[in-house]
Motif scaffolding. Structure first.
Motif, PDB file in Angstrom:
ATOM      1  N   PRO A 196       0.828  -1.210   0.000  1.00 33.54           N
ATOM      2  CA  PRO A 196       0.000   0.000   0.000  1.00 33.54           C
ATOM      3  C   PRO A 196       0.865   1.264   0.000  1.00 33.54           C
ATOM      4  CG  PRO A 196      -0.836  -1.590   1.585  1.00 33.54           C
ATOM      5  CD  PRO A 196       0.470  -2.119   1.104  1.00 33.54           C
ATOM      6  N   PRO A 197       0.368   2.368  -0.561  1.00 38.78           N
ATOM      7  CA  PRO A 197       1.153   3.608  -0.643  1.00 38.78           C
ATOM      8  C   PRO A 197       1.691   4.081   0.703  1.00 38.78           C
ATOM      9  CG  PRO A 197      -0.847   3.789  -1.958  1.00 38.78           C
ATOM     10  CD  PRO A 197      -0.949   2.505  -1.214  1.00 38.78           C
ATOM     11  N   ALA A 198       0.938   3.841   1.783  1.00 41.14           N
ATOM     12  CA  ALA A 198       1.380   4.292   3.103  1.00 41.14           C
ATOM     13  C   ALA A 198       2.694   3.635   3.512  1.00 41.14           C
ATOM     14  CB  ALA A 198       0.304   4.004   4.147  1.00 41.14           C
ATOM     15  N   VAL A 199       2.916   2.396   3.075  1.00 39.97           N
ATOM     16  CA  VAL A 199       4.153   1.693   3.432  1.00 39.97           C
ATOM     17  C   VAL A 199       5.347   2.319   2.720  1.00 39.97           C
ATOM     18  CG1 VAL A 199       5.374  -0.509   3.325  1.00 39.97           C
ATOM     19  CG2 VAL A 199       2.945  -0.454   3.913  1.00 39.97           C
ATOM     20  N   ALA A 200       5.168   2.628   1.425  1.00 40.38           N
ATOM     21  CA  ALA A 200       6.247   3.282   0.683  1.00 40.38           C
ATOM     22  C   ALA A 200       6.575   4.641   1.299  1.00 40.38           C
ATOM     23  CB  ALA A 200       5.852   3.443  -0.786  1.00 40.38           C
ATOM     24  N   ALA A 201       5.547   5.392   1.675  1.00 41.59           N
ATOM     25  CA  ALA A 201       5.768   6.695   2.309  1.00 41.59           C
ATOM     26  C   ALA A 201       6.504   6.530   3.641  1.00 41.59           C
ATOM     27  CB  ALA A 201       4.433   7.396   2.529  1.00 41.59           C
ATOM     28  N   LEU A 202       6.128   5.498   4.393  1.00 36.95           N
ATOM     29  CA  LEU A 202       6.789   5.246   5.675  1.00 36.95           C
ATOM     30  C   LEU A 202       8.265   4.916   5.472  1.00 36.95           C
ATOM     31  CD1 LEU A 202       6.197   4.864   8.782  1.00 36.95           C
ATOM     32  CD2 LEU A 202       6.082   2.430   8.288  1.00 36.95           C
ATOM     33  N   LEU A 203       8.581   4.114   4.463  1.00 38.15           N
ATOM     34  CA  LEU A 203       9.974   3.759   4.203  1.00 38.15           C
ATOM     35  C   LEU A 203      10.793   4.971   3.776  1.00 38.15           C
ATOM     36  CD1 LEU A 203       9.755   0.311   2.368  1.00 38.15           C
ATOM     37  CD2 LEU A 203      10.671   0.762   4.636  1.00 38.15           C
ATOM     38  N   VAL A 204      10.197   5.831   2.954  1.00 36.64           N
ATOM     39  CA  VAL A 204      10.890   7.058   2.550  1.00 36.64           C
ATOM     40  C   VAL A 204      11.167   7.934   3.775  1.00 36.64           C
ATOM     41  CG1 VAL A 204      10.675   9.216   1.259  1.00 36.64           C
ATOM     42  CG2 VAL A 204      10.007   7.053   0.193  1.00 36.64           C
ATOM     43  N   ALA A 205      10.167   8.056   4.652  1.00 37.94           N
ATOM     44  CA  ALA A 205      10.341   8.846   5.870  1.00 37.94           C
ATOM     45  C   ALA A 205      11.410   8.220   6.766  1.00 37.94           C
ATOM     46  CB  ALA A 205       9.014   8.952   6.619  1.00 37.94           C
ATOM     47  N   TYR A 206      11.394   6.889   6.872  1.00 38.99           N
ATOM     48  CA  TYR A 206      12.385   6.184   7.687  1.00 38.99           C
ATOM     49  C   TYR A 206      13.800   6.444   7.162  1.00 38.99           C
ATOM     50  CZ  TYR A 206      15.052   2.281   9.651  1.00 38.99           C
ATOM     51  OH  TYR A 206      16.016   1.517  10.275  1.00 38.99           O
ATOM     52  N   LEU A 207      13.975   6.300   5.848  1.00 36.22           N
ATOM     53  CA  LEU A 207      15.288   6.525   5.254  1.00 36.22           C
ATOM     54  C   LEU A 207      15.743   7.968   5.447  1.00 36.22           C
ATOM     55  CD1 LEU A 207      14.982   4.483   1.943  1.00 36.22           C
ATOM     56  CD2 LEU A 207      16.756   4.177   3.679  1.00 36.22           C
ATOM     57  N   GLY A 208      14.829   8.907   5.197  1.00 37.60           N
ATOM     58  CA  GLY A 208      15.179  10.320   5.354  1.00 37.60           C
ATOM     59  C   GLY A 208      15.598  10.641   6.781  1.00 37.60           C
ATOM     60  N   MET A 209      14.847  10.119   7.732  1.00 39.14           N
ATOM     61  CA  MET A 209      15.147  10.377   9.139  1.00 39.14           C
ATOM     62  C   MET A 209      16.471   9.738   9.555  1.00 39.14           C
ATOM     63  SD  MET A 209      12.778   9.433  12.428  1.00 39.14           S
ATOM     64  CE  MET A 209      13.112   7.673  12.207  1.00 39.14           C
ATOM     65  N   GLN A 210      16.704   8.503   9.129  1.00 41.30           N
ATOM     66  CA  GLN A 210      17.933   7.816   9.515  1.00 41.30           C
ATOM     67  C   GLN A 210      19.163   8.440   8.874  1.00 41.30           C
ATOM     68  OE1 GLN A 210      18.150   5.453  11.868  1.00 41.30           O
ATOM     69  NE2 GLN A 210      15.948   5.622  12.175  1.00 41.30           N
ATOM     70  N   LEU A 211      19.038   8.872   7.626  1.00 43.43           N
ATOM     71  CA  LEU A 211      20.172   9.530   6.976  1.00 43.43           C
ATOM     72  C   LEU A 211      20.449  10.895   7.609  1.00 43.43           C
ATOM     73  CD1 LEU A 211      19.474   8.570   3.246  1.00 43.43           C
ATOM     74  CD2 LEU A 211      21.287   7.681   4.740  1.00 43.43           C
ATOM     75  N   ALA A 212      19.380  11.606   7.983  1.00 40.66           N
ATOM     76  CA  ALA A 212      19.569  12.870   8.694  1.00 40.66           C
ATOM     77  C   ALA A 212      20.241  12.626  10.043  1.00 40.66           C
ATOM     78  CB  ALA A 212      18.230  13.566   8.888  1.00 40.66           C
ATOM     79  N   TYR A 213      19.905  11.511  10.655  1.00 36.55           N
ATOM     80  CA  TYR A 213      20.540  11.136  11.925  1.00 36.55           C
ATOM     81  C   TYR A 213      22.039  10.918  11.717  1.00 36.55           C
ATOM     82  CZ  TYR A 213      21.609   8.247  16.048  1.00 36.55           C
ATOM     83  OH  TYR A 213      22.168   7.734  17.185  1.00 36.55           O
ATOM     84  N   CYS A 214      22.391  10.213  10.653  1.00 40.96           N
ATOM     85  CA  CYS A 214      23.805   9.953  10.375  1.00 40.96           C
ATOM     86  C   CYS A 214      24.580  11.243  10.134  1.00 40.96           C
ATOM     87  CB  CYS A 214      23.942   9.047   9.144  1.00 40.96           C
ATOM     88  SG  CYS A 214      23.328   7.373   9.390  1.00 40.96           S
ATOM     89  N   VAL A 215      23.941  12.192   9.447  1.00 39.15           N
ATOM     90  CA  VAL A 215      24.622  13.428   9.074  1.00 39.15           C
ATOM     91  C   VAL A 215      24.718  14.402  10.241  1.00 39.15           C
ATOM     92  CG1 VAL A 215      24.490  15.471   7.593  1.00 39.15           C
ATOM     93  CG2 VAL A 215      23.990  13.205   6.652  1.00 39.15           C
TER      94      VAL A 215
END
Length: 310
Positions: free
Chosen positions: A125-144
């Motif tokens: 479902p679209p909500a899962v793809a959106a959640l994964l994008v948010a997860y990746l964005g947040m985790q990469l921001a955490y790394c930076v």
């Protein structure tokens, strides 16, 4: 003789080529993949775990979160390669040790970061793809940068756990109870803060031996956080278990309500290790302590009986 010299000349390159998959796997942190089992939390709580569609979706979610986590680890290790070489433990990571080229880590990490949401958009479902994008964005921001910001670092790591717990419900379109979200969120914060507290206790007198940000936290503050989170998690779980308490239970015993006892005992047992400063990775704590593992199995059995209406 020339043939032997040619073979000897090729051997190092062949060894490096053969070692690359192993280096990639080590950088992806297989030990951390167990955290992705959280994707089954919402379907299990709702009793919608064993249909073919549910198992297929949850297996796919596990793989997608594993790919996202691997992408973050690869990019993080490539970015921190120079700093990691000066660290007594992190210098053994494949990128820092030169077993995996920095460019290769960036390339594979970037490919996984694009591929995982794309597959989710196609098969979930679209909500899962959106959640994964948010997860990746947040985790990469955490790394930076976010891993250097007080309190925000705790929130980001906790939210990563909560996103995993939410994903299964979103994939199967299961309504997520507010009490489920509170319990999962504060339960994750309890374990994250307990781990940070343990690291802070163990690094006392050894500044710089582990996370730099820990020098800005006091052990008293971290203790307050994990104690607060434990209390809210217990309260949330009790309200969740009692949500249907006004109706007649259909099983032999009120297993859902009785599971509160096992949950509270598990929190109290885990808090022993937090208080001692020995609460490291949650999976290590649970697997290392037999009593805690048994309590966890009892809780799972009670909740399973409640879901099955036995």
């Amino acid at each position: 003789m020339d043939h032997r010299h040619a073979e000897a000349a090729r051997t190092p390159h062949q060894a490096v080529g053969a070692a690359l998959p192993a280096a990639l796997l080590r950088t992806a942190r297989p030990k951390q993949w167990v955290k992705n089992v959280l994707v089954v939390a919402a379907p299990a709580a709702a009793g919608q775990l064993f249909s073919r569609h549910a198992l297929t979706q949850l297996a796919l979610l596990f793989a997608l979160f594993t790919a996202c986590s691997a992408a973050v680890y690869l990019i993080n290790d490539a970015r921190d390669a120079e700093a990691d070489r000066a660290h007594p433990v992190k210098r053994h990571r494949p990128v820092a040790a030169g077993e995996l080229p920095v460019a290769g880590a960036y390339a594979v990490g970037g490919a996984l970061a694009v591929l995982a949401p794309a597959v989710a958009a196609w098969l979930c479902p679209p909500a899962v793809a959106a959640l994964l994008v948010a997860y990746l964005g947040m985790q990469l921001a955490y790394c930076v940068s976010l891993k250097h910001v007080l309190v925000v670092d705790l929130v980001v790591v906790t939210t990563g756990f909560l996103m995993r717990a939410m994903a299964g419900g979103l994939a199967l379109r299961i309504p997520l109870s507010r009490w489920f979200l509170i319990t999962a969120g504060f339960g994750a914060l309890f374990m994250v803060a307990a781990k940070r507290y343990s690291e802070a206790v163990q690094m006392t007198g050894r500044a710089g031996a582990t996370r730099a940000l820990l020098t800005e936290y006091s052990t008293g503050y971290l203790r307050f956080v994990w104690q607060l989170a434990a209390g809210v998690a217990v309260l949330g779980y009790c309200l969740w278990a009692l949500e249907g308490g006004g109706t007649q239970h259909s099983g032999l015993l009120p297993w859902r309500q009785l599971s509160m006892v096992a949950f509270i005992v598990a929190i109290l047992r885990y808090a022993v290790f937090a208080d001692r400063g020995t609460a490291g990775e949650p999976e290590d704590v649970i697997l290392r302590d037999r009593a805690l593992a048994v309590i966890g199995v009892i809780w799972l059995a009670m909740y399973g009986l409640a879901v099955a209406h036995w």
